[in-house]
Design a protein around this motif. Sequence first.
Motif, PDB file in Angstrom:
ATOM      1  N   GLY A   1      -5.672  -7.271   4.406  1.00  0.00           N
ATOM      2  CA  GLY A   1      -6.377  -6.503   3.903  1.00  0.00           C
ATOM      3  C   GLY A   1      -7.146  -5.542   5.021  1.00  0.00           C
TER       4      GLY A   1
ATOM      5  N   GLU B   1       2.386  -4.242   4.351  1.00  0.00           N
ATOM      6  CA  GLU B   1       1.208  -4.863   3.923  1.00  0.00           C
ATOM      7  C   GLU B   1       1.302  -6.477   4.296  1.00  0.00           C
ATOM      8  OE1 GLU B   1       0.156  -3.724  -0.144  1.00  0.00           O
ATOM      9  OE2 GLU B   1      -0.806  -5.774  -0.232  1.00  0.00           O
TER      10      GLU B   1
ATOM     11  N   THR C   1      -1.386  -3.364   7.387  1.00  0.00           N
ATOM     12  CA  THR C   1      -2.732  -4.123   7.276  1.00  0.00           C
ATOM     13  C   THR C   1      -2.288  -5.714   6.998  1.00  0.00           C
ATOM     14  OG1 THR C   1      -2.090  -4.102   4.721  1.00  0.00           O
ATOM     15  CG2 THR C   1      -3.696  -2.221   5.659  1.00  0.00           C
TER      16      THR C   1
ATOM     17  N   GLU D   1       6.709  -4.197   1.449  1.00  0.00           N
ATOM     18  CA  GLU D   1       7.155  -3.098   2.040  1.00  0.00           C
ATOM     19  C   GLU D   1       7.818  -2.284   0.935  1.00  0.00           C
ATOM     20  OE1 GLU D   1      10.111  -3.377   5.181  1.00  0.00           O
ATOM     21  OE2 GLU D   1       9.488  -1.594   5.981  1.00  0.00           O
TER      22      GLU D   1
ATOM     23  N   HIS E   1       0.348 -10.622   4.132  1.00  0.00           N
ATOM     24  CA  HIS E   1      -0.486 -11.840   3.733  1.00  0.00           C
ATOM     25  C   HIS E   1      -0.151 -12.956   4.438  1.00  0.00           C
ATOM     26  CE1 HIS E   1      -2.045  -9.110   0.492  1.00  0.00           C
ATOM     27  NE2 HIS E   1      -1.015  -8.584   0.492  1.00  0.00           N
TER      28      HIS E   1
END
Lengths: 597, 249, 158
Positions: free
Chosen positions: B8, B73, B5, B54, B75
């Motif tokens: 999101g 994930e 992701t 992670e 960002h």
Amino acid sequence: MMSDNATSRTLLVCCGTGCLANKAAAVADALDAACPEASVKRTGCNGFCENGPIVKVQPDDISYYRVKPEHAEKIAASLGHGPVMSLLFRDADKKLVLRQADNPFYAPQHKVALRNIGTIDPLAIDDYLDAGGYRALERALAMEPDEIIAEVTASGLRGRGGAGFPTGVKWASARAEEVFPKYVCCNGDEGDPGAFMDRSILEGDPHSVIEGLAITALAIGAEQGFLYIRDEYGLACANVAAALGAAEARGYIGTNIRGSGRRLRLEIVRGGGAFVCGESTALMASIEGRLGEPRAKYVRSVQRGLWDKPTVLNNVETLANIPVIIAQGGVRFAEIGTEGSKGTKVFSLVGKVERTGLVEVPMGVTLRHLIFDIGGGIRRGRRFKAVQTGGPSGGCIPEGLLDLPVDFDTLTEKGAMMGSGGMIVMDEHDCMVEVARYYVKFLSDESCGKCTPCREGLRQMLAILTDLCEGRGQQGDIELLERLGATMKESSLCALGQSAPNPVLSTIAHFRDEYAAHIEEGRCPAGVCPALTTFVIDSEACTSCGACKKACPVDVISGDKDTPYEIARDGCIACGSCRESCRFDAVSAHQRKEALA
Amino acid sequence: MISITVNGRVCACEEGEYLLDVAERNGMLIPHLCYHRGLLPIGACRVCIVEVIERGRSKVVASCVYPVRDGIEVHTASPRIREQRSVIIALLLSLAPGSTEIKRLALQLGADIPRLVKAPESDTCVLCGRCTAACEALGTGAIAKVGRGVTKKIAAPFDGMPPDCIGCGSCAHVCPTGTIAYEHTDESVSVWGREFELMRCTGCNAPLMTREQHDFLTRKGGESPELLCERCGKQGVARKLKTRERYLG
Amino acid sequence: MDHSTHIEEIARRYPAERRFSLAILQDIQREFNYIPAEALPIVAARLDTPQAHLYALATFYKSLSLVPKGKHVVKLCDGTACHMRGAGNLLGSLSRQLRLDADGRTDDGQFSVELVNCLGSCALAPVMVVGEAYYGKVSLEQLPTLVDSYREGGENDE
């Protein structure tokens, strides 16, 4: 009678680099000439360099310190008749110490990695064999690779180069790779200023490292290896080269190791003089003949290292521990040390302590024990201020944290690190802002310059710290240093950049007042920064000994027996040599009001 | 196929792909400088840093060299990343205050720290290493990163003219700040202080490549390449094919 | 002076592989006390590597120098222990005594002085090395005599 006494005796002359600087080679030659019947051995570093050259008489177990060539006759005549009193060590109570084991510097030590150093001749493979050398390799040849790795894992050994990665895990990952050829490497590019344990091991017991590397190769299935050694370490390179030749001649490395059919080719690569090459990926780039620039380590060297093949890189001290682990078993090794940090660690205890040198102690001893018991406390009765651990990657630890145990994890939690084992003690005459500036200057020269946060962050930190030391600090500078440091720590490419701000951040954390004094008052509380400091001789305390006048490099001190000593304002460079030379504390530092000449 | 992701959004990708490529393919742009599609990732400028979570642990990585793993994930503009990226841009701005590209980034990302020591206004090089990477990838390696630490710069041996340069201009082409001067006339090109005579297409007489480039290709390929521009080359092939058809037919 | 045959000979001590670039340059440095400019094309041809690569190595690694060094190379250790015990003052004093130029050399070519990274003899700080000889606990006082012993005709000048 005398020759009988001599025949049965061995004289061990320390010929480490430190003792050689004090003419140990001449001492050994003089002893050779004075007692031809005795066996004179030139050994590696005993670690107590400041009191060298050191000569030990065996089997009497007598240690002599600060031996000069002219003492040879005296020593020869004394063999079998008791010690030469004037050459013995005197402890703090002026008591004479006969045996090394009773010397307060050595008594608390526990030698594993340094086990043979100072007792064997590094150039004689038979000495190493007599001390039990290469038995671990013979044993490993009869073991399955997984059994070897299991022993190392059971020992709890973690990398001594600073990062503390579990050695057994590293080996197991490399073994699991199905790509060949694989390589083994020894990191002998010791670069932390203030650390010299690897040098001492390479010089004084090169076979222990070669044996460790050979066992590593058996465990992971490698047939070629490299020892990357700093070019500046001339004696280390020479002794390792000689040891490689001897080991090959006896079949401990080469095309058919002890008839097992296994092979291992080892070669020395001389480092080029770049601190960053201590970083694993930079070191490997350097061996490949490329610039010593690190690469991203998201894929580990055990998968893709030298020439993109699986590679295990271990530090010198780590490798020196391996034969002991294989010979005695990992469980026994794990009995030493703490829960998370097993075994011993070699530290180089230097700076403003009474007794400086190399010490090996079990993991988990406190900093206080190291500095005050083994090191004998601060020189000249001054006050302890901080101890810098872990070199430029580490941090400064203040008095309040001296009871911390020294191991891999505790110091890291406090923003410092044990690192490779450099331990530099500072006293009240050391300025923490200047110390931070020193490390940042070192790193800005030694950074490879590849990534932005490290290169540019260091450039800007150096400019700010220089401003502080020279009285041009500005409000907000401390906060800006912290801001730069936070970014460098997380976004730099390699471990050098990520740890580069540590000396700055740790001195700010523990000595913020000292930074503030430089910025807000233009004052250097320790009396070190020349632009902010001036020195004055107190005529009451001055004994007119003239030591300061002799020490002054610019000849601005006047005075004699009848005229009080005085420092002329004009021409004084505020270097502080007068204060350091004064035995009576008659020279004091004050805030400078006028500009420095 | 694995999935990760990014900000999101779930993105499908191959294990080992670089994170920056995956993000961009999915329409999320990450600012970057040293990354260039035609080159192996360098990972030096650190402008493309992102936050990766992670197994519950968060870290800052350079997305251009970070191989993705299943389930991470990402960002790309968390407060932590925005802060660090702006410090990095401010550092670059102090290194290359003359670069319009860096000024634009600094303005866009709100990065300027007035207290930093600035290089002369004329400096534009950000030491990203694209030029040397391109030169090395082509096999010439005529320019290099010289010195180290804060004295690092891009140069030819002894700060002179690069003896191994073939005048191909790749270095100038990939430079993100337009620092490398590359002049082009009908007869010649000049770069790194050297002038290179241009050889012409034997078909249409259009300027084609430098003599040194031709020599280099000859050395590498083992035989001398035909001096034909792309169009004339194609026409030549077409003619040959036609002749062949006629002959075979 | 033409060194090319000698440089060629040094380059041929190693297999013609790029990984020996550094070793060859180190040997040349040892032989000539610096890397002469003419060495670059010779070594580059031998290893089939660009000259810029060798130049980059020569500027990256501290053990290599592109400018000739003095007959006696004086290294002042600036490791932390030596720094704390006044290595900077020793350098200042040497510069004044020997009138060093910006590159740290004397104009008669006798000396070049460098502040170097930790030499690993911290227990003897401050440490100075002249050629291969180590001196520990060097004091400002003894510096002039020590340096003089290396001047032309001095006991340590050979």
